[in-house]
Write an enzyme that holds these catalytic residues in place. Structure first.
Site, short mmCIF file in Angstrom:
data_model
loop_
_atom_site.label_atom_id
_atom_site.label_comp_id
_atom_site.label_asym_id
_atom_site.label_seq_id
_atom_site.Cartn_x
_atom_site.Cartn_y
_atom_site.Cartn_z
N HIS A 140 14.05 38.69 47.29
CA HIS A 140 14.43 37.63 46.36
C HIS A 140 15.39 38.12 45.29
O HIS A 140 15.51 39.32 45.04
CB HIS A 140 13.18 37.05 45.66
CG HIS A 140 12.40 36.11 46.53
ND1 HIS A 140 11.48 36.54 47.45
CD2 HIS A 140 12.42 34.75 46.62
CE1 HIS A 140 10.96 35.49 48.07
NE2 HIS A 140 11.50 34.40 47.59
N LYS A 156 13.03 36.53 39.69
CA LYS A 156 11.74 35.98 40.12
C LYS A 156 10.58 36.61 39.36
O LYS A 156 10.51 37.84 39.22
CB LYS A 156 11.57 36.20 41.63
CG LYS A 156 10.31 35.58 42.20
CD LYS A 156 10.38 35.46 43.71
CE LYS A 156 9.10 34.89 44.28
NZ LYS A 156 8.76 33.57 43.71
N1 LIG Z 1 8.23 26.06 46.64
C1 LIG Z 1 9.53 26.35 46.81
O1 LIG Z 1 10.16 25.96 47.81
C2 LIG Z 1 10.23 27.14 45.77
C3 LIG Z 1 9.54 27.58 44.68
N2 LIG Z 1 10.17 28.22 43.67
C4 LIG Z 1 9.37 28.52 42.50
O2 LIG Z 1 9.69 27.57 41.49
C5 LIG Z 1 9.54 28.17 40.21
C6 LIG Z 1 10.85 28.03 39.44
O3 LIG Z 1 11.87 28.78 40.08
P1 LIG Z 1 13.36 28.82 39.49
O4 LIG Z 1 13.94 27.45 39.43
O5 LIG Z 1 14.07 29.87 40.25
O6 LIG Z 1 13.06 29.35 38.01
P2 LIG Z 1 13.94 29.19 36.70
O7 LIG Z 1 13.40 30.18 35.71
O8 LIG Z 1 15.39 29.21 37.03
O9 LIG Z 1 13.60 27.70 36.20
C7 LIG Z 1 12.40 27.33 35.57
C8 LIG Z 1 12.76 26.36 34.46
O10 LIG Z 1 11.54 25.86 33.89
C9 LIG Z 1 11.67 25.95 32.48
N3 LIG Z 1 10.36 25.97 31.85
C10 LIG Z 1 9.58 27.04 31.57
N4 LIG Z 1 8.44 26.62 30.98
C11 LIG Z 1 8.53 25.27 30.89
C12 LIG Z 1 7.65 24.27 30.38
N5 LIG Z 1 6.48 24.58 29.81
N6 LIG Z 1 8.03 22.98 30.46
C13 LIG Z 1 9.21 22.65 31.01
N7 LIG Z 1 10.09 23.55 31.51
C14 LIG Z 1 9.74 24.85 31.46
C15 LIG Z 1 12.48 27.22 32.26
O11 LIG Z 1 13.02 27.30 30.96
P3 LIG Z 1 13.30 28.78 30.33
O12 LIG Z 1 14.16 29.49 31.33
O13 LIG Z 1 14.01 28.46 29.04
O14 LIG Z 1 11.97 29.42 30.15
C16 LIG Z 1 13.55 27.03 33.32
O15 LIG Z 1 14.59 26.18 32.89
C17 LIG Z 1 9.09 29.62 40.48
O16 LIG Z 1 7.68 29.68 40.44
C18 LIG Z 1 9.59 29.87 41.89
O17 LIG Z 1 8.86 30.86 42.56
C19 LIG Z 1 11.51 28.49 43.71
C20 LIG Z 1 12.24 28.12 44.79
C21 LIG Z 1 11.67 27.40 45.91
O1 LIG Z 2 11.24 32.22 43.20
C1 LIG Z 2 11.90 31.84 44.19
O2 LIG Z 2 13.13 31.88 44.20
C2 LIG Z 2 11.18 31.33 45.37
N1 LIG Z 2 9.90 31.15 45.28
C3 LIG Z 2 9.06 30.67 46.31
C4 LIG Z 2 8.06 31.74 46.71
O3 LIG Z 2 7.56 32.47 45.84
O4 LIG Z 2 7.74 31.84 47.89
C5 LIG Z 2 9.81 30.07 47.47
C6 LIG Z 2 11.07 30.79 47.81
O5 LIG Z 2 10.75 32.02 48.36
C7 LIG Z 2 11.94 30.95 46.57
#
Ligand SMILES: NC(=O)C1=CN([C@@H]2O[C@H](COP(=O)(O)OP(=O)(O)OC[C@H]3O[C@@H](n4cnc5c(N)ncnc54)[C@H](OP(=O)(O)O)[C@@H]3O)[C@@H](O)[C@H]2O)C=CC1
Ligand SMILES: O=C(O)C1=N[C@H](C(=O)O)C[C@H](O)C1
EC number: 1.17.1.8
Length: 257
Positions: free
Chosen positions: A142, A146
Site C-alpha cells: 500500500h 495507510k
Molecule cells: N474498503 C475499501 O475498499 C477501502 C478502504 N479504505 C479505507 O478507508 C479509510 C480512509 O482511507 P483514505 O481515504 O485513503 O484516507 P484519508 O486519510 O485520505 O482520508 C480520510 C479522511 O477522513 C477525514 N477524517 C478523519 N477523522 C474524521 C472525522 N472524525 N470525521 C470526518 N472526517 C474525518 C480525514 O481528515 P484529516 O486527514 O484532516 O484527518 C481525511 O480527510 C482507511 O481506513 C482505509 O483503509 C481505503 C480504500 C478502499
Molecule cells: O488504506 C487503503 O488504501 C486501503 N484500505 C483497505 C484495506 O485496508 O484493505 C482496502 C484497500 O486495500 C485500500
C-alpha cells in the site's frame, strides 16, 4: 429533505471523510451517478449534524479506524443507512454494530474491507485454492499514508484461507524458522503469515502465494487508482436500504453468496 418531485426519486447521500483520498472520488462519483444526489460532505471541522440537516438517507464513510465507530453510532441512531469502507473492524466491533442495529431494525449497515470488484474476486479465488496447497502467505502492498497494518483486505483474506484450511483438515504450514528478527516472518492471522509493504507510488495491491511440492500459484490484485472502489460503493449505496441489519463484504450484492 426533497424540494421537488424529481428530488424525491433520488437517494440522498452524504460522504464522511469527503476530503480524503477515497472520499473525494466517492463525492465525484455520487455527483455523476443517476438516481442519487450528494447532500453533505463531512470531514474534519464539518459536523456530522450536516447529514441530518441536509436530509441524508445514506452515508458513505471513508475516514479512520479511530473515528468510524462514533460516526456509525451517530447515523444508526438517526435511521441513516451506512456504506462503510473504513478499516479496523474486529469481531468485537461488528458485534457492537449488530447490537446497536437491534433497536433500529430498518437500518442497513454495509462494512466492506474492499469495494474493488477484483479484490473481492481475488479473496474468493484464494479461498477456493486454499485447501489444495500446503503453504500460503499473503503480501499486501500500500501507499505509505495507510494507518493500519495489515490491511483489512489481507486480514479478511487470511481469515477466509484459515477457515478453508481448517475445514479441509490441513495441518499447520511447514516452517523451520528457529531464529529471526522481530517481524521478519510477518504477522500471523488465523495461521496465515501476512507481510505489509508501505511504498510511495503504490495505491493498494495484494498477492496471495500458494505452494506445494513442485509448484506455486500466485493470485494478485492491483488497484491502480482509487476509482477502483467506486463501482462497489455505488452498488452498496443503491442496495443497502433493502438489506437491513449488518452486511459484511459486497459479495451478497455481487450475487456471490
Ligand atoms: N474498503 C475499501 O475498499 C477501502 C478502504 N479504505 C479505507 O478507508 C479509510 C480512509 O482511507 P483514505 O481515504 O485513503 O484516507 P484519508 O486519510 O485520505 O482520508 C480520510 C479522511 O477522513 C477525514 N477524517 C478523519 N477523522 C474524521 C472525522 N472524525 N470525521 C470526518 N472526517 C474525518 C480525514 O481528515 P484529516 O486527514 O484532516 O484527518 C481525511 O480527510 C482507511 O481506513 C482505509 O483503509 C481505503 C480504500 C478502499
Ligand atoms: O488504506 C487503503 O488504501 C486501503 N484500505 C483497505 C484495506 O485496508 O484493505 C482496502 C484497500 O486495500 C485500500
Amino acid at each position: 429533505m426533497p424540494t421537488s418531485t424529481q428530488d424525491a426519486d433520488q437517494l440522498r447521500v452524504g460522504v464522511v471523510g469527503a476530503h480524503g483520498n477515497v472520499g473525494r472520488e466517492i463525492c465525484a462519483a455520487v455527483r455523476a451517478a443517476d438516481g442519487m444526489r450528494l447532500v453533505a460532505e463531512v470531514d474534519q471541522g464539518v459536523p456530522m449534524q450536516d447529514l441530518v440537516d441536509n436530509g441524508a438517507q445514506i452515508i458513505v464513510d471513508f475516514t479512520h479506524p479511530d473515528v468510524v465507530m462514533d460516526n456509525l453510532a451517530f447515523c444508526i441512531d438517526r435511521g441513516i443507512h451506512c456504506v462503510v469502507g473504513t478499516t479496523g473492524f474486529t469481531d468485537e466491533r461488528l458485534a457492537t454494530l449488530t447490537e446497536r442495529l437491534g433497536s433500529k431494525p430498518d437500518v442497513g449497515v454495509l462494512v466492506a474491507p474492499n469495494f474493488a470488484i477484483g479484490a473481492v474476486l481475488m479473496m474468493r479465488f484464494a479461498e477456493m485454492a486454499a485447501k489444495f496447497y500446503e503453504s500460503t502467505e499473503i503480501i499486501e502492498l500500500h501507499h505509505p499514508g495507510k494507518a493500519d497494518a495489515p490491511s483489512g483486505t489481507a486480514t479478511r483474506t487470511a481469515r477466509m484461507i484459515g477457515a478453508a484450511r481448517q475445514d479441509a483438515g490441513l495441518d499447520a504450514m511447514p516452517d523451520a524458522t528457529s531464529t529471526q528478527l522481530d517481524g521478519a516472518r510477518g504477522a500471523e492471522v488465523d495461521g496465515v503469515r501476512v507481510h505489509a509493504v508501505r511504498l510511495r507510488g503504490l495505491v493498494a495491491h495484494q498477492e496471495v502465494i500458494f505452494g506445494t511440492e513442485g509448484e506455486t500459484l500466485t493470485v494478485r490484485h492491483d488497484s491502480m487508482s482509487r476509482t477502483s472502489f467506486v463501482p462497489g460503493v455505488l452498488l452498496g449505496v443503491r442496495n443497502i436500504a433493502a438489506h437491513p441489519g449488518l452486511t459484511v463484504g459486497i459479495e451478497p450484492l455481487m450475487g456471490l453468496d
